[in-house]
Design a protein around this motif. Structure first.
Motif, PDB file in Angstrom:
ATOM      1  N   THR A 390       1.115  -1.251  -0.101  1.00 24.01           N
ATOM      2  CA  THR A 390      -0.022   0.163  -0.166  1.00 24.01           C
ATOM      3  C   THR A 390       0.770   1.214   0.139  1.00 24.01           C
ATOM      4  OG1 THR A 390      -0.180  -0.044   2.436  1.00 24.01           O
ATOM      5  CG2 THR A 390      -1.657  -1.231   1.160  1.00 24.01           C
ATOM      6  N   ALA A 391       0.399   2.373  -0.341  1.00 28.26           N
ATOM      7  CA  ALA A 391       0.944   3.588  -0.207  1.00 28.26           C
ATOM      8  C   ALA A 391       1.654   4.041   1.223  1.00 28.26           C
ATOM      9  CB  ALA A 391      -0.041   4.897  -0.551  1.00 28.26           C
ATOM     10  N   ARG A 392       1.113   3.588   2.147  1.00 25.33           N
ATOM     11  CA  ARG A 392       1.510   3.959   3.550  1.00 25.33           C
ATOM     12  C   ARG A 392       2.706   3.105   3.701  1.00 25.33           C
ATOM     13  NH1 ARG A 392      -1.597   3.101   9.273  1.00 25.33           N
ATOM     14  NH2 ARG A 392       0.106   3.814  10.491  1.00 25.33           N
ATOM     15  N   LEU A 393       2.717   1.875   3.300  1.00 21.98           N
ATOM     16  CA  LEU A 393       3.986   1.069   3.506  1.00 21.98           C
ATOM     17  C   LEU A 393       4.998   0.971   2.487  1.00 21.98           C
ATOM     18  CD1 LEU A 393       2.139  -2.364   4.901  1.00 21.98           C
ATOM     19  CD2 LEU A 393       3.173  -0.444   5.947  1.00 21.98           C
ATOM     20  N   GLU A 394       4.682   1.716   1.382  1.00 19.97           N
ATOM     21  CA  GLU A 394       5.757   1.897   0.349  1.00 19.97           C
ATOM     22  C   GLU A 394       7.183   2.228   0.716  1.00 19.97           C
ATOM     23  OE1 GLU A 394       5.724   3.384  -4.358  1.00 19.97           O
ATOM     24  OE2 GLU A 394       4.402   4.207  -3.028  1.00 19.97           O
ATOM     25  N   CYS A 442       7.646   3.870  12.493  1.00 20.46           N
ATOM     26  CA  CYS A 442       6.878   4.703  13.109  1.00 20.46           C
ATOM     27  C   CYS A 442       5.589   5.284  12.069  1.00 20.46           C
ATOM     28  CB  CYS A 442       7.385   5.984  13.693  1.00 20.46           C
ATOM     29  SG  CYS A 442       6.261   6.665  14.793  1.00 20.46           S
ATOM     30  N   ASP A 443       5.829   5.510  11.160  1.00 18.64           N
ATOM     31  CA  ASP A 443       4.963   6.283  10.262  1.00 18.64           C
ATOM     32  C   ASP A 443       4.122   5.092   9.606  1.00 18.64           C
ATOM     33  OD1 ASP A 443       5.688   8.783  10.392  1.00 18.64           O
ATOM     34  OD2 ASP A 443       6.961   8.911   9.025  1.00 18.64           O
ATOM     35  N   CYS A 444       4.805   4.012   9.376  1.00 12.18           N
ATOM     36  CA  CYS A 444       4.074   2.924   8.567  1.00 12.18           C
ATOM     37  C   CYS A 444       3.353   1.873   9.549  1.00 12.18           C
ATOM     38  CB  CYS A 444       5.211   1.981   7.934  1.00 12.18           C
ATOM     39  SG  CYS A 444       6.130   2.760   6.456  1.00 12.18           S
ATOM     40  N   LEU A 445       3.596   1.830  10.664  1.00 15.85           N
ATOM     41  CA  LEU A 445       3.098   0.582  11.301  1.00 15.85           C
ATOM     42  C   LEU A 445       2.331   1.278  12.928  1.00 15.85           C
ATOM     43  CD1 LEU A 445       5.760  -2.025  11.315  1.00 15.85           C
ATOM     44  CD2 LEU A 445       4.020  -1.786   9.630  1.00 15.85           C
ATOM     45  N   ARG A 469      -1.915  -4.295   7.529  1.00 17.42           N
ATOM     46  CA  ARG A 469      -1.920  -2.819   6.677  1.00 17.42           C
ATOM     47  C   ARG A 469      -1.680  -2.971   5.102  1.00 17.42           C
ATOM     48  NH1 ARG A 469      -0.946  -2.118  11.652  1.00 17.42           N
ATOM     49  NH2 ARG A 469      -1.468  -0.087  12.898  1.00 17.42           N
ATOM     50  N   MET A 470      -1.548  -4.315   4.604  1.00 20.73           N
ATOM     51  CA  MET A 470      -1.359  -4.514   3.259  1.00 20.73           C
ATOM     52  C   MET A 470      -2.529  -4.975   2.729  1.00 20.73           C
ATOM     53  SD  MET A 470       2.491  -6.656   3.034  1.00 20.73           S
ATOM     54  CE  MET A 470       2.755  -6.246   1.476  1.00 20.73           C
ATOM     55  N   GLN A 471      -2.758  -4.617   1.513  1.00 19.66           N
ATOM     56  CA  GLN A 471      -4.040  -5.103   0.773  1.00 19.66           C
ATOM     57  C   GLN A 471      -3.987  -6.570   0.366  1.00 19.66           C
ATOM     58  OE1 GLN A 471      -4.395  -3.190  -3.266  1.00 19.66           O
ATOM     59  NE2 GLN A 471      -6.493  -3.332  -3.070  1.00 19.66           N
ATOM     60  N   ALA A 472      -5.270  -7.203   0.805  1.00 17.08           N
ATOM     61  CA  ALA A 472      -5.334  -8.548   0.721  1.00 17.08           C
ATOM     62  C   ALA A 472      -5.578  -8.926  -0.874  1.00 17.08           C
ATOM     63  CB  ALA A 472      -6.598  -8.961   1.316  1.00 17.08           C
ATOM     64  N   CYS A 473      -4.806  -9.850  -1.460  1.00 12.54           N
ATOM     65  CA  CYS A 473      -4.743 -10.389  -2.753  1.00 12.54           C
ATOM     66  C   CYS A 473      -4.779 -11.847  -2.775  1.00 12.54           C
ATOM     67  CB  CYS A 473      -3.696  -9.826  -3.538  1.00 12.54           C
ATOM     68  SG  CYS A 473      -3.442  -8.028  -3.615  1.00 12.54           S
ATOM     69  N   HIS A 474      -4.868 -12.548  -3.805  1.00  6.69           N
ATOM     70  CA  HIS A 474      -4.766 -13.975  -3.972  1.00  6.69           C
ATOM     71  C   HIS A 474      -4.400 -14.422  -5.533  1.00  6.69           C
ATOM     72  CE1 HIS A 474      -9.004 -13.246  -5.376  1.00  6.69           C
ATOM     73  NE2 HIS A 474      -8.617 -14.261  -5.898  1.00  6.69           N
ATOM     74  N   GLU A 475      -3.822 -15.461  -5.463  1.00  2.78           N
ATOM     75  CA  GLU A 475      -3.453 -15.918  -6.817  1.00  2.78           C
ATOM     76  C   GLU A 475      -3.786 -17.396  -7.056  1.00  2.78           C
ATOM     77  OE1 GLU A 475       1.069 -16.551  -8.823  1.00  2.78           O
ATOM     78  OE2 GLU A 475       0.639 -18.035  -7.289  1.00  2.78           O
ATOM     79  N   VAL A 476      -4.381 -17.503  -8.216  1.00  2.00           N
ATOM     80  CA  VAL A 476      -5.126 -18.629  -8.662  1.00  2.00           C
ATOM     81  C   VAL A 476      -4.605 -19.417  -9.644  1.00  2.00           C
ATOM     82  CG1 VAL A 476      -7.313 -19.715  -9.350  1.00  2.00           C
ATOM     83  CG2 VAL A 476      -7.259 -17.740  -7.815  1.00  2.00           C
TER      84      VAL A 476
END
Length: 586
Positions: A390-394, A442-445, A469-476
């Motif tokens: 995510t943008a916050r964790l970049e 500190c800013d990320c977490l 804090r990351m975006q949920a995704c999945h691989e099929v």
């Protein structure tokens, strides 16, 4: 507008002043309602809630909910009634009439086009562009959709009834309807002219002759839009059977027999043919469902279709009991609860010994081997949870050159965080189980309230905060296809049971394609396993998606098919709790 799920922002009890203001707004917007109707619709002492929601396109909408049913929704400071309100007061809005198959398109998000509007004997309702209107189905005054007129009535006539008629906002079977108690439209007969009444009565009699199992087609088609497809499927099957029967070269004796007697003979022929040529002693005990699908059905002559429901036995179990008690051909036992198997066959029985395979029988070896091979070769897909940056964790993943939106496995995230901590020397000096917090972590977490309080975190908490804090995704990964990465959690296969008219039920299976399953193959398998009518339909609101619909509460059989044969993980099959309990009728 409500074809897809919406997000609820707040849900509060309405104030007295807001209740009075709502009454005034309803009275001004819908003059067809009397003061008594408004008082009944918006009572003084009963709880009325205001629910603020965001539609899937971002529109802010206010719902007014009474007895858990939304009665009005407000969009851009304008009130619209829901189908629950229109079923109580069907005359409060001018209504346009359309055919039942159109309702499926409306529920999927389409607007009502003028070529699909049915012009009754009274003509079109007089409306102006932007007026609030309702949509009803032929032979039922209960509204099934709400929208605004795209043009005035005069413009509709002058344009030759072409183009858009209504911009649909809300329909029966959409997400706003599902927010309530999910009741079905009542049957409100239409008052027509005598000529139209006679015409409709003739159509009803003709429909009853085609399908004697559905004595009330009008009520059924109005109570569930999906039932129309089932009725059409049955009619088409009967028409095809009638054409095949006309094309056959039969003698007078065969023509004089009833269809039920002919189906009894075909059932017995396939049964003896299967025992004579297909079943081996080493295969016993043999599940009766497998015996029907893999042994009896392949023995059916070309141009004919084995339908046990059209025989005098109605069910395979009754037919096998007759073969056991009256002829002693087989022995059937219930080896596990609710599951019958053929445990023994009398190979020396005179009836079986005297049977001869018909000379004109043409076995379809290739198709059967191909279908069996396709089932044996099926492998369930591999589903891997992923986490998007995510943008916050970049800033935390900048050193690893992982930009926003990059999907990563949990092990990859763990390795990147570990490398970041070691590179920046953030491991606590005295206790290696802790990690010191620098400005980036500190800013990320951390939350704002934790900035001055939290100076270190345990390794496990560091990883868990990162993943949350990351975006949920999945691989099929479907065998034979390239990997497919999607955002969000993996959508499971959904099994639901819907009620139909006359206490009938239908089981609906959705999202088979996501797991590499062909809905047509699943429908064919279920139809032969449970001996019930099974059809395919376009999934409302989803492109290139098909749902399987089978008559009756078949959740238990569908669950066994998906879990046992197709090896779908249990967590990806939703709705198995709706299966009937053992010992009770479906």
């Amino acid at each position: 507008m409500f074809a897809k799920a919406f997000r609820v922002k707040s849900n509060t009890v309405i104030k007295g002043s807001d209740r009075r203001r709502l009454r005034a707004d309803v009275s001004a917007a819908f003059p067809a309602l009397s003061a008594e109707d408004i008082n009944e619709l918006i009572p003084n002492k009963e709880e009325l809630n205001i629910v603020k929601i965001y539609a899937h396109k971002g529109d802010a909408v206010i719902l007014y909910v009474l007895h858990k049913n939304p009665i009005f929704f407000q969009l851009e400071k304008r009130l619209f009634p829901t189908v629950y309100t229109l079923w109580r007061y069907p005359s409060m809005l001018p209504a346009f009439v359309t055919w039942p198959p159109v309702l499926q398109k409306l529920a999927g998000g389409a607007d009502l086009m003028l070529p699909g509007v049915v012009v009754t004997a009274d003509g079109l309702p007089e409306v102006q562009q932007g007026d609030c209107c309702a949509v009803t189905l032929v032979m039922n005054r209960a509204p099934v959709a709400v929208g605004t007129a795209a043009a005035s009535t005069a413009e509709m006539r002058n344009g030759g009834m072409k183009g858009r008629g209504l911009s649909i906002l809300h329909t029966y079977m959409d997400q706003l309807w599902a927010f309530g108690d999910k009741s079905h439209p009542p049957v409100m007969p239409v008052t027509n002219s005598p000529a139209q009444v006679e015409e409709e009565e003739g159509e009803e009699e003709e429909q009853e002759e085609k399908d004697s199992s559905d004595p009330a087609p009008v009520e059924a088609s109005c109570q569930n839009m999906e039932e129309l497809r089932l009725d059409e499927h049955e009619v088409l099957k009967e028409e095809e059977a009638a054409e095949d029967k006309d094309g056959e070269d039969t003698n007078k004796e065969e023509d004089s027999r009833s269809p039920q007697e002919q189906m009894d003979e075909l059932l017995l022929q396939c049964f003896l043919h299967a025992l004579k040529t297909k079943v081996k002693k080493s295969q016993l005990p043999l599940l009766t469902s497998n015996f029907l699908r893999h042994h009896m059905l392949p023995c059916c002559p070309k141009g004919k279709y084995l339908e046990i429901k059209k025989s005098s036995y109605k069910k395979l179990s009754k037919f096998l009991q007759c073969m056991q008690k009256d002829h002693g051909l087989v022995q059937v036992k219930e080896l596990s609860k609710g599951v019958e198997s053929i445990v023994d066959v009398d190979w020396r029985n005179p009836v079986l010994c005297s049977f001869r395979v018909p000379e004109d029988f043409e076995p379809e070896i290739k198709s059967e081997e191909g279908s069996a091979a396709s089932e044996d070769l099926y492998q369930p897909p591999e589903i891997t949870p992923l986490y998007g940056v995510t943008a916050r964790l970049e800033p935390l993943f900048q050193d690893a050159k992982k930009r926003k939106g990059t999907p990563l496995k949990a092990t990859e995230v763990r390795n990147i965080i570990t490398e970041y901590v070691k590179t920046n020397e953030l491991v606590h000096e005295t206790n290696k189980n802790y990690v010191n917090i620098n400005p980036t972590l500190c800013d990320c977490l951390l939350e704002k309230s934790e900035y001055q309080e939290v100076e270190k975190l345990k390794w496990d908490e560091l990883f868990s905060r990162t993943l949350i804090r990351m975006q949920a995704c999945h691989e099929v990964l479907i065998p034979g296809q390239p990997p497919l990465v999607k955002k969000g959690q993996m959508e499971p296969i959904d099994i639901t049971v819907a009620s139909r008219g006359s206490n009938k039920k239908v089981t609906i299976i959705k999202n088979l394609e996501a797991f590499g399953l062909d809905p047509a193959v699943v429908a064919d398998t279920l139809q032969h396993l449970v001996q019930a009518s099974c059809v395919l339909q376009d999934a409302p609101g989803a492109k290139n998606r098909v749902l399987v619909q089978i008559q009756g509460n078949q959740v238990q059989q569908v669950g066994k098919l998906l879990l046992d044969r197709y090896k779908i993980p249990r967590k990806y099959v939703q709705g198995l709790d709706k299966a009937p309990k053992p010992g009770k009728k479906k």
